[in-house]
Design an enzyme around this catalytic site. Structure first.
Site, PDB file in Angstrom:
ATOM      1  N   HIS A  14       0.848  -1.188   0.000  1.00  8.27           N
ATOM      2  CA  HIS A  14       0.000   0.000   0.000  1.00  8.27           C
ATOM      3  C   HIS A  14       0.885   1.240   0.000  1.00  8.27           C
ATOM      4  O   HIS A  14       2.105   1.153   0.065  1.00  8.27           O
ATOM      5  CB  HIS A  14      -0.971   0.021   1.195  1.00  8.27           C
ATOM      6  N   CYS A  33       6.262   6.460   3.895  1.00  9.66           N
ATOM      7  CA  CYS A  33       5.030   5.674   3.738  1.00  9.66           C
ATOM      8  C   CYS A  33       4.193   6.175   2.557  1.00  9.66           C
ATOM      9  O   CYS A  33       3.255   5.503   2.140  1.00  9.66           O
ATOM     10  CB  CYS A  33       4.193   5.701   5.010  1.00  9.66           C
ATOM     11  N   HIS A  37       4.958   0.455  -0.692  1.00  6.59           N
ATOM     12  CA  HIS A  37       5.765  -0.475   0.100  1.00  6.59           C
ATOM     13  C   HIS A  37       4.885  -1.626   0.564  1.00  6.59           C
ATOM     14  O   HIS A  37       3.667  -1.512   0.567  1.00  6.59           O
ATOM     15  CB  HIS A  37       6.403   0.243   1.301  1.00  6.59           C
ATOM     16  N   HIS A  39       3.953  -5.023   3.280  1.00  2.73           N
ATOM     17  CA  HIS A  39       4.025  -5.518   4.656  1.00  2.73           C
ATOM     18  C   HIS A  39       3.604  -6.979   4.700  1.00  2.73           C
ATOM     19  O   HIS A  39       2.808  -7.436   3.882  1.00  2.73           O
ATOM     20  CB  HIS A  39       3.059  -4.759   5.583  1.00  2.73           C
ATOM     21  N   ASP A  77      -4.664 -10.700  -0.138  1.00  2.00           N
ATOM     22  CA  ASP A  77      -3.325 -11.289  -0.201  1.00  2.00           C
ATOM     23  C   ASP A  77      -2.694 -11.036  -1.577  1.00  2.00           C
ATOM     24  O   ASP A  77      -3.336 -11.228  -2.613  1.00  2.00           O
ATOM     25  CB  ASP A  77      -3.423 -12.788   0.067  1.00  2.00           C
ATOM     26  N   HIS A  78      -1.437 -10.597  -1.564  1.00  2.00           N
ATOM     27  CA  HIS A  78      -0.699 -10.304  -2.806  1.00  2.00           C
ATOM     28  C   HIS A  78      -1.425  -9.277  -3.671  1.00  2.00           C
ATOM     29  O   HIS A  78      -1.521  -9.441  -4.896  1.00  2.00           O
ATOM     30  CB  HIS A  78      -0.406 -11.596  -3.580  1.00  2.00           C
ATOM     31  N   GLU A 125       0.777  -4.174  11.219  1.00  2.00           N
ATOM     32  CA  GLU A 125       1.436  -3.775   9.969  1.00  2.00           C
ATOM     33  C   GLU A 125       2.929  -4.087  10.040  1.00  2.00           C
ATOM     34  O   GLU A 125       3.513  -4.591   9.093  1.00  2.00           O
ATOM     35  CB  GLU A 125       1.178  -2.279   9.747  1.00  2.00           C
TER      36      GLU A 125
HETATM   37 NI    NI Z   1       2.661   0.746   5.496  1.00  2.00          NI
END
Ligand code: NI
Length: 136
Positions: A14, A33, A37, A39, A77-78, A125
């Site tokens: 995100h 952020c 990037h 997580h 997911d992904h 996160e």
């Molecule tokens: Ni983040």
């Protein structure tokens, strides 16, 4: 009343980026952020209810696992949360907004289909950044 919790994990990218603002303003507010990037997220879903006499369970944790996977994990997911996820459309996918969206999906399903009350969403996160949401 007893609370039981199931944990599921997923990977998703995100960025914290408000399209109403310039790139510079986004960087000023969100720092790195504001760049895309990823997580390794952890989602903890806690429900509460009475212990059923016949099973000894509040809820069969396989059911809670399947609900979490079908309605949340398989959809995120992904993915890139800012663009790929219908239930986050038009929202800035901060951990806060993400948790609130998850609550809105899971609360009625757990209550109406499985007879338990969603009482907490914990969304992690990073090891140093997580939140807990109680629906209010
Ligand atoms: Ni983040």
């Amino acid at each position: 009343m007893i609370q039981v919790t199931r944990r599921e994990t997923f990977n998703a990218a995100h960025r914290l980026y408000n399209p109403k603002w310039s790139k510079e303003k986004n960087f000023e507010i969100f720092g790195p952020c504001s760049r895309v990037h990823g997580h390794n997220w952890e989602l903890f879903v806690s429900v509460e209810g009475e212990v059923e006499e016949d099973t000894g369970f509040v809820i069969d944790l396989k059911i809670l696992r399947d609900v979490m996977r079908e309605h949340i994990v398989d959809k995120v997911d992904h993915t890139y949360l800012n663009e790929d996820v219908d239930f986050l459309a038009g929202q800035l996918p901060s951990t806060e907004n993400f948790a609130i969206a998850i609550w809105k999906i899971l609360h009625p399903i757990l209550k109406n289909n499985h007879g338990v009350e969603l009482c907490k969403i914990k969304l992690t996160e990073t090891d140093n950044h997580f939140l807990e949401y109680y629906g209010k």
